[in-house]
Design a protein around this motif. Sequence first.
Motif, mmCIF file in Angstrom:
data_model
loop_
_atom_site.group_PDB
_atom_site.id
_atom_site.type_symbol
_atom_site.label_atom_id
_atom_site.label_comp_id
_atom_site.label_asym_id
_atom_site.label_seq_id
_atom_site.Cartn_x
_atom_site.Cartn_y
_atom_site.Cartn_z
ATOM 1 N N ILE A 113 0.849 -1.205 0.000
ATOM 2 C CA ILE A 113 0.000 0.000 0.000
ATOM 3 C C ILE A 113 0.875 1.241 0.000
ATOM 4 C CG2 ILE A 113 -1.782 1.310 1.222
ATOM 5 C CD1 ILE A 113 -2.700 -1.325 2.518
ATOM 6 N N ILE A 114 0.501 2.180 -0.835
ATOM 7 C CA ILE A 114 1.138 3.496 -0.838
ATOM 8 C C ILE A 114 0.056 4.538 -0.580
ATOM 9 C CG2 ILE A 114 2.446 5.197 -2.156
ATOM 10 C CD1 ILE A 114 3.543 2.957 -3.879
ATOM 11 N N ARG A 115 0.219 5.290 0.490
ATOM 12 C CA ARG A 115 -0.677 6.424 0.712
ATOM 13 C C ARG A 115 -0.154 7.616 -0.086
ATOM 14 N NH1 ARG A 115 -1.926 8.720 6.362
ATOM 15 N NH2 ARG A 115 -3.494 9.841 5.149
ATOM 16 N N THR A 116 -1.040 8.307 -0.751
ATOM 17 C CA THR A 116 -0.606 9.520 -1.473
ATOM 18 C C THR A 116 -1.587 10.646 -1.139
ATOM 19 O OG1 THR A 116 -1.972 9.161 -3.434
ATOM 20 C CG2 THR A 116 0.209 8.105 -3.404
ATOM 21 N N MET A 117 -1.118 11.868 -1.353
ATOM 22 C CA MET A 117 -1.992 13.028 -1.184
ATOM 23 C C MET A 117 -1.729 13.966 -2.359
ATOM 24 S SD MET A 117 -4.446 14.481 0.153
ATOM 25 C CE MET A 117 -4.787 13.051 1.158
ATOM 26 N N PRO A 118 -2.522 13.838 -3.413
ATOM 27 C CA PRO A 118 -2.342 14.679 -4.601
ATOM 28 C C PRO A 118 -3.148 15.965 -4.484
ATOM 29 C CG PRO A 118 -3.989 13.007 -5.024
ATOM 30 C CD PRO A 118 -3.547 12.813 -3.593
ATOM 31 N N THR A 129 2.282 15.864 -5.125
ATOM 32 C CA THR A 129 1.744 14.720 -4.398
ATOM 33 C C THR A 129 2.710 14.253 -3.315
ATOM 34 O OG1 THR A 129 0.631 13.990 -6.426
ATOM 35 C CG2 THR A 129 0.835 12.372 -4.655
ATOM 36 N N GLY A 130 2.190 14.114 -2.106
ATOM 37 C CA GLY A 130 2.960 13.474 -1.034
ATOM 38 C C GLY A 130 2.781 11.966 -1.157
ATOM 39 N N VAL A 131 3.842 11.213 -0.873
ATOM 40 C CA VAL A 131 3.827 9.756 -1.065
ATOM 41 C C VAL A 131 4.367 9.071 0.188
ATOM 42 C CG1 VAL A 131 4.800 7.863 -2.465
ATOM 43 C CG2 VAL A 131 4.233 10.065 -3.546
ATOM 44 N N CYS A 132 3.635 8.059 0.666
ATOM 45 C CA CYS A 132 4.102 7.334 1.866
ATOM 46 C C CYS A 132 3.810 5.840 1.701
ATOM 47 C CB CYS A 132 3.393 7.881 3.097
ATOM 48 S SG CYS A 132 3.958 7.080 4.616
ATOM 49 N N LEU A 163 2.178 13.452 5.875
ATOM 50 C CA LEU A 163 1.215 13.318 4.769
ATOM 51 C C LEU A 163 -0.090 14.038 5.088
ATOM 52 C CD1 LEU A 163 1.285 11.862 1.961
ATOM 53 C CD2 LEU A 163 -0.145 10.123 3.011
ATOM 54 N N ASP A 164 -0.483 14.045 6.376
ATOM 55 C CA ASP A 164 -1.688 14.794 6.769
ATOM 56 C C ASP A 164 -1.460 16.297 6.584
ATOM 57 O OD1 ASP A 164 -2.710 12.609 9.533
ATOM 58 O OD2 ASP A 164 -3.016 12.482 7.362
ATOM 59 N N VAL A 165 -0.221 16.739 6.796
ATOM 60 C CA VAL A 165 0.105 18.159 6.584
ATOM 61 C C VAL A 165 0.051 18.465 5.080
ATOM 62 C CG1 VAL A 165 1.830 19.957 6.944
ATOM 63 C CG2 VAL A 165 1.558 18.160 8.647
ATOM 64 N N VAL A 166 0.566 17.528 4.268
ATOM 65 C CA VAL A 166 0.499 17.689 2.803
ATOM 66 C C VAL A 166 -0.962 17.866 2.366
ATOM 67 C CG1 VAL A 166 0.832 16.477 0.599
ATOM 68 C CG2 VAL A 166 2.623 16.407 2.333
ATOM 69 N N GLY A 167 -1.829 17.085 3.020
ATOM 70 C CA GLY A 167 -3.255 17.163 2.664
ATOM 71 C C GLY A 167 -3.807 18.569 2.783
ATOM 72 N N VAL A 169 -1.608 21.630 3.179
ATOM 73 C CA VAL A 169 -0.781 22.696 2.587
ATOM 74 C C VAL A 169 -0.797 22.655 1.057
ATOM 75 C CG1 VAL A 169 1.428 21.475 2.488
ATOM 76 C CG2 VAL A 169 1.394 23.949 2.902
ATOM 77 N N SER A 170 -1.069 21.473 0.468
ATOM 78 C CA SER A 170 -1.144 21.418 -1.004
ATOM 79 C C SER A 170 -2.399 20.705 -1.497
ATOM 80 C CB SER A 170 0.091 20.710 -1.570
ATOM 81 O OG SER A 170 0.224 19.417 -0.986
ATOM 82 N N GLY A 171 -2.945 19.831 -0.673
ATOM 83 C CA GLY A 171 -4.181 19.150 -1.095
ATOM 84 C C GLY A 171 -5.378 20.068 -1.042
ATOM 85 N N SER A 172 -5.541 20.731 0.084
ATOM 86 C CA SER A 172 -6.688 21.650 0.255
ATOM 87 C C SER A 172 -6.388 23.065 -0.208
ATOM 88 C CB SER A 172 -7.098 21.702 1.736
ATOM 89 O OG SER A 172 -7.549 20.442 2.170
ATOM 90 N N SER A 173 -5.121 23.459 -0.154
ATOM 91 C CA SER A 173 -4.794 24.871 -0.408
ATOM 92 C C SER A 173 -5.222 25.403 -1.764
ATOM 93 C CB SER A 173 -3.296 25.118 -0.200
ATOM 94 O OG SER A 173 -2.547 24.421 -1.183
ATOM 95 N N PRO A 174 -5.326 24.594 -2.830
ATOM 96 C CA PRO A 174 -5.849 25.177 -4.067
ATOM 97 C C PRO A 174 -7.195 25.861 -3.855
ATOM 98 C CG PRO A 174 -4.862 23.064 -4.564
ATOM 99 C CD PRO A 174 -4.859 23.197 -3.066
ATOM 100 N N ALA A 175 -8.008 25.355 -2.950
ATOM 101 C CA ALA A 175 -9.299 26.017 -2.671
ATOM 102 C C ALA A 175 -9.062 27.406 -2.078
ATOM 103 C CB ALA A 175 -10.134 25.173 -1.716
#
Length: 264
Positions: A113-118, A129-132, A163-167, A169-175
């Motif tokens: 399993i790879i967790r990602t946050m695009p 994308t953050g990758v873990c 990865l939660d921080v990525v979610g 700072v870059s996952g939600s921040s486009p909004a």
Amino acid sequence: MTLGFIGCGNMASAIISGILEKEIVKKEEIFASTKSEVSAQKITDALGISCSTDNLAVAKKADYLFLCIKPQFCGDVAEEIRDCLPDGQVLISIIAGKNLDWLQEKFGTDKKIIRTMPNTPALVGEGITGVCPNQFVSPDEIRQVLTLLRSFGRADVVTEPILDVVGAVSGSSPAFVFLFIEALADGAVAEGMPRKQAYEFASQAVLGSAKMVLETGIHPGALKDMVCSPAGTTIEGVNVLEKEGMRSAVMDAVRACIAKTKKL
Ligand SMILES: NC(=O)C1=CN([C@@H]2O[C@H](COP(=O)(O)OP(=O)(O)OC[C@H]3O[C@@H](n4cnc5c(N)ncnc54)[C@H](OP(=O)(O)O)[C@@H]3O)[C@@H](O)[C@H]2O)C=CC1
Ligand SMILES: O=C(O)[C@@H]1CCC=N1
């Protein structure tokens, strides 16, 4: 290499569009599924890939299976597909808040399993994308997935807590950025600029500013100082933003996203 997408909404569509744009994988090698027939047809028509409502069919044939449903539906999907997943398959989750322990409990304790946050700028090849990965994913498989993710922007391996921080700072921040662009344009419209033109000028200013940070390596504060001429106009605007607490509002927004992620 076949790619499967369980769930094909805003984020999965952006990823697939980015991958197809760079021709990393052919359309015929990408399979997706959605909850409703209506969505499946829309995806098939829009992206030219095979999209159905058959999760099992997608799960069985994917070398790399992206989980792109909302967090609240992931448990049900796991129940539905976990027993038919091919050996050697790599699960790639884009689901906010569902950590590796939770995913392994649902999909198999020895599952790769790879967790990602695009993020949605993947749509125009400017994602990040953050990758873990968990301990079962091989270095080659990690490299393969990074190549895939880098076909629509940047991607870096991070630790799971980050990865939660990525979610945020870059996952939600486009909004947040879209809100900012809208407000910049509203200010311009208030002073007589046509709205379409205001969006173009505001968006290009944000794009150019971001490129300056990424490509010059100069600290954003120093770049801001380069714009603020002494006794000029910009510093008046900066003063308003500081008085209105823009920085702390943005910091609090990032931290609110992370706090919510931890509750998912
Ligand atoms: N949007 C973003 O910017 C980002 C989102 N994410 C994550 O991506 C995931 C999806 O988010 P997003 O794309 O915004 O959500 P959307 O609502 O746009 O898409 C969700 C998709 O899942 C499908 N779906 C729902 N239930 C099932 C099911 N049981 N089986 C198969 N498909 C199902 C929906 O189908 P239907 O349309 O038929 O209901 C839809 O295609 C979330 O976990 C989110 O945390 C991560 C980073 C950024
Ligand atoms: O809002 C959400 O939950 C998803 C995760 C990051 C961006 N969108």
